[in-house]
Write a protein that holds these residues in place. Structure first.
Motif, PDB file in Angstrom:
ATOM      1  N   VAL A 452       0.735  -0.702  -0.078  1.00  0.00           N
ATOM      2  CA  VAL A 452       0.408   0.267   0.017  1.00  0.00           C
ATOM      3  C   VAL A 452       0.889   1.549  -0.060  1.00  0.00           C
ATOM      4  O   VAL A 452       1.772   1.367   0.817  1.00  0.00           O
ATOM      5  CB  VAL A 452      -0.717  -0.200   1.268  1.00  0.00           C
ATOM      6  CG1 VAL A 452      -1.608   1.349   1.354  1.00  0.00           C
ATOM      7  CG2 VAL A 452      -1.576  -1.303   0.999  1.00  0.00           C
ATOM      8  N   GLN A 456      -0.296   6.962   1.666  1.00  0.00           N
ATOM      9  CA  GLN A 456      -1.787   6.561   2.365  1.00  0.00           C
ATOM     10  C   GLN A 456      -1.538   7.245   3.650  1.00  0.00           C
ATOM     11  O   GLN A 456      -2.542   7.674   4.637  1.00  0.00           O
ATOM     12  CB  GLN A 456      -2.281   5.717   2.186  1.00  0.00           C
ATOM     13  CG  GLN A 456      -2.800   5.662   0.841  1.00  0.00           C
ATOM     14  CD  GLN A 456      -3.759   6.346   0.098  1.00  0.00           C
ATOM     15  OE1 GLN A 456      -4.654   6.017   0.744  1.00  0.00           O
ATOM     16  NE2 GLN A 456      -3.368   6.617  -1.288  1.00  0.00           N
ATOM     17  N   GLN A 478      -7.515  -1.153   1.821  1.00  0.00           N
ATOM     18  CA  GLN A 478      -6.669  -1.300   0.992  1.00  0.00           C
ATOM     19  C   GLN A 478      -5.674  -2.527   0.582  1.00  0.00           C
ATOM     20  O   GLN A 478      -5.916  -2.793  -0.780  1.00  0.00           O
ATOM     21  CB  GLN A 478      -5.441   0.106   0.785  1.00  0.00           C
ATOM     22  CG  GLN A 478      -6.881   1.833   0.651  1.00  0.00           C
ATOM     23  CD  GLN A 478      -6.294   2.723   0.320  1.00  0.00           C
ATOM     24  OE1 GLN A 478      -5.671   3.188  -0.624  1.00  0.00           O
ATOM     25  NE2 GLN A 478      -6.194   3.700   1.539  1.00  0.00           N
ATOM     26  N   LYS A 557     -12.005  -0.895   0.302  1.00  0.00           N
ATOM     27  CA  LYS A 557     -11.133  -0.638  -0.273  1.00  0.00           C
ATOM     28  C   LYS A 557     -12.095   0.748  -0.573  1.00  0.00           C
ATOM     29  O   LYS A 557     -11.300   1.991  -0.374  1.00  0.00           O
ATOM     30  CB  LYS A 557     -10.998  -1.494  -1.097  1.00  0.00           C
ATOM     31  CG  LYS A 557      -9.239  -0.625  -1.658  1.00  0.00           C
ATOM     32  CD  LYS A 557      -8.808  -0.972  -3.349  1.00  0.00           C
ATOM     33  CE  LYS A 557      -7.609  -1.159  -3.387  1.00  0.00           C
ATOM     34  NZ  LYS A 557      -6.843  -1.549  -4.440  1.00  0.00           N
ATOM     35  N   GLU A 558     -13.156   0.737  -1.512  1.00  0.00           N
ATOM     36  CA  GLU A 558     -13.165   2.409  -2.519  1.00  0.00           C
ATOM     37  C   GLU A 558     -14.313   3.444  -0.960  1.00  0.00           C
ATOM     38  O   GLU A 558     -13.659   4.683  -0.818  1.00  0.00           O
ATOM     39  CB  GLU A 558     -13.811   2.262  -3.046  1.00  0.00           C
ATOM     40  CG  GLU A 558     -14.054   1.423  -4.335  1.00  0.00           C
ATOM     41  CD  GLU A 558     -12.890   1.686  -5.045  1.00  0.00           C
ATOM     42  OE1 GLU A 558     -12.929   3.525  -5.110  1.00  0.00           O
ATOM     43  OE2 GLU A 558     -11.750   1.391  -4.996  1.00  0.00           O
ATOM     44  N   LYS A 561     -10.986   4.778   0.592  1.00  0.00           N
ATOM     45  CA  LYS A 561     -10.978   6.342  -0.123  1.00  0.00           C
ATOM     46  C   LYS A 561     -11.429   7.263   0.039  1.00  0.00           C
ATOM     47  O   LYS A 561     -10.987   8.211  -0.200  1.00  0.00           O
ATOM     48  CB  LYS A 561     -10.160   5.438  -1.866  1.00  0.00           C
ATOM     49  CG  LYS A 561      -9.000   4.942  -1.617  1.00  0.00           C
ATOM     50  CD  LYS A 561      -8.855   4.455  -3.261  1.00  0.00           C
ATOM     51  CE  LYS A 561      -7.982   4.135  -3.369  1.00  0.00           C
ATOM     52  NZ  LYS A 561      -7.503   2.948  -5.419  1.00  0.00           N
TER      53      LYS A 561
END
Length: 574
Positions: A452, A456, A478, A557-558, A561
């Protein structure tokens, strides 16, 4: 997707069946052609086609053993008489020990008899198997040339199968023995009890279990008080007629019958633990069993580590293929297939062995999978504490799991670490696979986290997130798309690896198939059935894992984000 999966499963099953049926048909055809007068050999036998009965079989000498005069007579009869169904005795492919020079000789793992063979056979090549059924199949298919065992087992197999014959000369005359831990005070008690039972009674039991009358083969009920306690007995359970699985998976045979007779004399109850020959002595040494019995002949090597009490004489002999004399009636291929199916599943309700083994495999796989995932994630979070002790322990476990075969880890756990503990072999298997799967899960997750983008975490920390919350809410979701497929693949590998638990006396799916083969000497249906069940089990559990992932984790995961994007956007406006 479901239709595609069903098509793949159907194709796989068809390939297995077609392949197996083709092999069986080929063998059946070869048998028919050889019995209708073909002069060519149909197997992998190395016998000269010009020799009929081997006129030189009685002329050679090997060591100090003289050959029986009947071999020449058998050879002349075989060449001079026309074949009559059932009228002539089987002639061995190898009549003299010297005929086996440079040939392959097979025996059970843990059988210390290669030195005996070397006395009479030059340049013998040895192969070892975990079950005598595998040795018989190898012998009949030409993968080995002779099978070594005691005279009881060898003669029983020869009586069951006319394609096999016992060589006339024994390698050595020996005695069967019950094994005790070195220096055990029980040796004298059992020796005295065996003497009290008497040779006449022991010979009576021997004749019953070596004979062909199945109605007489009944174990004595443990109806005595058992005032002197219970003994745990490690016993071979795949070697008919000495010890094998009968109805309801119970262990029967000459050895358990004798042991129960002696136990009644001592007024002790008996608890049998079935296993392979190679596991008998380690079970006694580790304390898992009080004594071991199972077609074990008393040898100098065994007496160095064990005390052994003799209970019956037994010769070491070689079982070989019989020469094809022609003229034997042959059943059709479908008839043989039906008989094989009946022996594999119907007789003695052997299908229960398969289903019970499947249940054990399922339990070990699911429980070890769940515990392994929890252990893997737990180690991931513990390692984030940067504790030196935890990190060292983790590295040691990684080195052990990566550097050692799974079967070795299981045997160390069962015979050494939990050697003295009263713990089920199934529990030991679950513990072992949980640790191995947990360490591999940890390694997969750590590598996925490293993949990753480090930015982030930096972005989350700069926006006021605490490190732990950022890790759980931003980084892990993620990384999930990376580590999930790998963990699922590792889980499938673990399911297949559970097939080794038979080494610690667990009756799983593979072990159940081995026991059926040891009784029927049939490979096709047991192996195909095991393959099909493993395939279905893996596809079923993989499908369930995918459903759980899609239901609870897809899109996380989305979401992580978007959450980070909203925070950044909010901070920008402020």
């Amino acid at each position: 997707m479901k239709k595609h999966l069903l098509k793949r499963m159907g194709l796989f099953l068809c390939l297995l069946l077609v392949g197996g049926l083709s092999v069986s048909a080929g063998r059946a055809y070869a048998t028919v052609s050889s019995e209708t007068g073909s002069s060519e050999e149909s197997g992998s036998s190395e016998v000269d086609s010009g020799e009929t009965g081997s006129s030189e079989a009685g002329s050679g000498e090997s060591g100090s053993i003289e050959l029986a005069d009947s071999s020449d007579e058998a050879g002349s009869e075989a060449s001079g008489e026309s074949s009559e169904s059932g009228s002539s005795e089987a002639i061995p492919e190898f009549s003299d020990f010297s005929d086996l020079d440079g040939k392959r000789v097979s025996m059970l793992s843990g059988a210390p008899f290669s030195d005996q063979v070397d006395k009479y056979v030059d340049g013998a090549k040895y192969t070892y198997y975990d079950s005598f059924a595998d040795i018989i199949l190898a012998l009949k298919s030409g993968k080995t040339d002779a099978a070594l065992n005691n005279s009881a087992v060898a003669e029983y197999q020869a009586n069951q199968d006319p394609a096999l014959v016992v060589m006339e000369q024994p390698l050595q005359e020996m005695e069967f023995g019950i094994a005790f831990k070195k220096g055990s005070p029980e040796v004298e008690k059992w020796q005295k009890a065996i003497e009290e039972v008497g040779e006449e009674e022991i010979n009576r039991l021997w004749d019953i279990w070596i004979g062909s009358d199945e109605s007489k083969k009944i174990l004595p009920e443990q109806d005595w008080p058992g005032n002197n306690g219970t003994v745990k007995v490690a016993i071979i359970d795949n070697l008919e007629p000495m010890g094998y699985r009968g109805d309801n998976e119970s262990i029967v045979g000459f050895d358990p019958a004798l042991l129960l007779t002696v136990a009644k004399q001592l007024d002790v109850k008996v608890e049998f633990k079935g296993m392979e020959l190679a596991a008998l002595l380690p079970s006694v040494e580790s304390g898992k069993a009080d004594l071991a019995i199972g077609s074990m002949l008393i040898t100098g090597a065994r007496l160095e580590s064990m005390d052994m009490v003799p209970y019956h004489s037994g010769n070491v002999v070689l079982l070989v293929r019989a020469r094809d004399q022609g003229g034997n009636a042959t059943n059709g291929f479908l008839t043989k297939l039906k008989a094989s199916f009946r022996k594999t599943f119907i007789d003695e309700r052997r299908y229960k062995l398969i289903f019970n083994g499947l249940l054990v495999t399922l339990i070990i796989s699911i429980v070890a999978g769940l515990l392994g995932v929890l252990l893997g994630f737990g180690i991931v979070f513990l390692n984030r504490l940067n504790n030196k002790v935890i990190n060292v322990i983790t590295r040691i476990l990684e080195e052990i799991v990566v550097g050692l075969p799974a079967v070795v880890i299981l045997m160390v756990l069962y015979y050494i670490i939990f050697g003295k503990a009263e713990i089920s072999a199934v529990i030991v298997a679950i513990i072992g696979f949980s640790i191995m799967f947990g360490i591999k899960t940890f390694d997969i997750i750590i590598n996925a986290i490293k993949a990753v983008d480090p930015g982030q975490m930096e972005a989350a920390l700069s926006l006021g997130y605490k490190e732990g919350k950022a890790f759980r809410r931003i980084i892990l979701p993620q990384a999930r798309d990376i580590y999930f497929p790998l963990i699922k693949t590792q889980f499938v590998v673990m399911i297949k690896d559970t097939s080794i638990v038979g080494f610690i006396a667990v009756m799983d799916l593979t072990r159940a198939g081995d026991l059926i083969r040891s009784r029927t000497l049939e490979a096709f249906f047991p192996l195909i059935t095991i393959a099909i069940f493993y395939y279905i089990l893996i596809k079923l559990l993989s499908g369930i894992i995918n459903l759980i992932y899609n239901r609870f984790f897809e899109g996380k995961k989305e979401k992580s984000k978007k959450e980070l994007g909203k925070i950044i956007e909010g901070r920008g406006k402020s």
